[in-house]
Design an enzyme around this catalytic site. Structure first.
Site, PDB file in Angstrom:
ATOM      1  N   HIS A 146       0.859  -1.361  -0.049  1.00 40.54           N
ATOM      2  CA  HIS A 146      -0.049   0.035   0.059  1.00 40.54           C
ATOM      3  C   HIS A 146       0.888   1.420   0.004  1.00 40.54           C
ATOM      4  CE1 HIS A 146      -2.753  -3.002   1.580  1.00 40.54           C
ATOM      5  NE2 HIS A 146      -3.515  -2.532   0.809  1.00 40.54           N
TER       6      HIS A 146
ATOM      7  N   GLY B  92      -3.374  12.518   9.460  1.00 37.41           N
ATOM      8  CA  GLY B  92      -4.280  11.740   8.667  1.00 37.41           C
ATOM      9  C   GLY B  92      -4.216  12.021   7.230  1.00 37.41           C
TER      10      GLY B  92
ATOM     11  N   ARG C 283      -1.294  17.145   4.345  1.00 33.67           N
ATOM     12  CA  ARG C 283      -0.434  17.799   5.388  1.00 33.67           C
ATOM     13  C   ARG C 283       1.081  17.119   5.572  1.00 33.67           C
ATOM     14  NH1 ARG C 283      -5.478  17.230  10.019  1.00 33.67           N
ATOM     15  NH2 ARG C 283      -6.774  18.731   9.280  1.00 33.67           N
TER      16      ARG C 283
ATOM     17  N   ILE D  70       0.091  12.958  14.701  1.00 36.35           N
ATOM     18  CA  ILE D  70      -0.163  14.449  14.768  1.00 36.35           C
ATOM     19  C   ILE D  70      -1.716  14.660  14.049  1.00 36.35           C
ATOM     20  CG2 ILE D  70       1.930  15.222  15.232  1.00 36.35           C
ATOM     21  CD1 ILE D  70       2.259  15.706  12.274  1.00 36.35           C
TER      22      ILE D  70
ATOM     23  N   GLU E 254     -11.372  11.156  18.433  1.00 32.16           N
ATOM     24  CA  GLU E 254     -10.844  11.192  17.161  1.00 32.16           C
ATOM     25  C   GLU E 254     -11.021   9.624  16.679  1.00 32.16           C
ATOM     26  OE1 GLU E 254      -7.432   9.625  17.218  1.00 32.16           O
ATOM     27  OE2 GLU E 254      -8.550   9.174  18.970  1.00 32.16           O
ATOM     28  N   MET E 255     -10.318   9.325  15.441  1.00 24.15           N
ATOM     29  CA  MET E 255     -10.600   8.234  15.055  1.00 24.15           C
ATOM     30  C   MET E 255      -9.279   7.256  14.422  1.00 24.15           C
ATOM     31  SD  MET E 255     -13.199   9.608  12.129  1.00 24.15           S
ATOM     32  CE  MET E 255     -13.650   7.869  11.599  1.00 24.15           C
TER      33      MET E 255
ATOM     34  N   ASP F  21     -13.114  21.374  17.955  1.00 22.25           N
ATOM     35  CA  ASP F  21     -14.609  21.637  18.586  1.00 22.25           C
ATOM     36  C   ASP F  21     -14.800  20.924  19.566  1.00 22.25           C
ATOM     37  OD1 ASP F  21     -14.815  19.025  17.666  1.00 22.25           O
ATOM     38  OD2 ASP F  21     -17.035  19.490  17.024  1.00 22.25           O
TER      39      ASP F  21
END
Length: 269
Positions: free
Chosen positions: A6, A22, A26, A88, A193-194, A218
């Site tokens: 991958h 992610g 970035r 990050i 988060e995920m 948020d």
């Protein structure tokens, strides 16, 4: 060694220390802080750069959204010699005292994802490496940034589980969602988060090192308006300054860890 399926990288393409945003967009932002930066590969959601930051070898690979694609990145990076993984990213919060733009340093994660269960039972903890947490705290102080240390909730879905209708398509909602997020707040869970849980679990299983830092976008419990209209674009703060803060913090964490590892001549070099 053949290319990883991958990431399209091989041994020698990456440094022992890798930053894990992610969003693939970035990665060039992170690399812009380096003294030397080289594009390595771009395949699907995974973009990789390798370079040098203040004399320290460093890499950056995007994971995509969620634990499954993150586990692929971590698996293939570890196969190519990475020993320290630092996420990050961005996150929400369940706590009123955490404000937009505050940094969250995760020392642990609630495993509400399905991916990490394929590797280890839920009784197995998702905890960060002490050295990575210590480095994150030190860098946050040096950068004079407001930060909080605590537990994140990692889950597989972005739109599900909000306490009231409005987040999911066609106002789909389940009554059991009503107290899930408020319960996390009562449990003093810091962020949401995920990706973090799978990174911490895999590194701990393999005897490697990992941690995670995120900037607060948020308050999750406030993101759904009383009228049921879920409008994340109006509540999330995706400012470029926040992303650059994350990038610089990650780079400085790698520098601290490298200097410590070199002084101790330990196995993470």
């Amino acid at each position: 060694m053949s290319l990883q399926y991958h990431l399209k990288i091989k041994e020698g393409d990456v440094a022992p220390y890798v930053l894990l945003p992610g969003d693939p967009k970035r990665v060039p932002i992170v690399a812009s802080f380096w003294d030397e930066a080289y594009f390595v590969a771009d395949n699907r959601e995974h973009v990789t750069y390798t370079g040098v930051y203040k004399g320290v070898p460093i890499s950056c690979t995007s994971t995509g959204v969620g634990c499954p694609s993150t586990s692929i990145a971590v698996e293939e990076l570890a196969s190519c010699g990475v020993k320290t993984f630092i996420r990050i990213g961005t996150c929400g919060t369940f706590q009123d005292y955490v404000k937009q733009g505050d940094l969250q340093i995760f020392d642990s994660a609630c495993r509400y994802d399905g991916c990490s269960r394929a590797y280890a039972p839920l009784e197995y903890p998702a905890v960060a490496s002490h050295e990575v947490v210590t480095a994150a705290i030190a860098v946050a102080k040096e950068m004079n940034k407001t930060y909080h240390v605590g537990t994140t909730r990692t889950q597989d879905t972005f739109y599900a589980n909000y306490p009231q209708p409005g987040s999911s398509f066609n106002n789909f909602w389940q009554s059991r969602w009503k107290e899930f997020y408020p319960d996390l707040k009562r449990l003093n869970v810091l962020g949401g988060e995920m990706e973090t849980s799978i990174i911490l679990v895999l590194a701990r299983i393999w005897g490697l090192r990992a941690g995670a830092v995120a900037v607060t976008l948020d308050n999750i419990l406030d993101s759904t308006e009383e009228d049921g209209n879920y409008e994340p674009e109006k509540t999330f703060d995706h400012s470029e300054d926040n992303i650059k803060t994350l990038a610089l913090m990650g780079c400085e964490m790698v520098r601290k860890l490298y200097l410590q590892d070199k002084a101790e001549n330990n196995r993470f070099l």
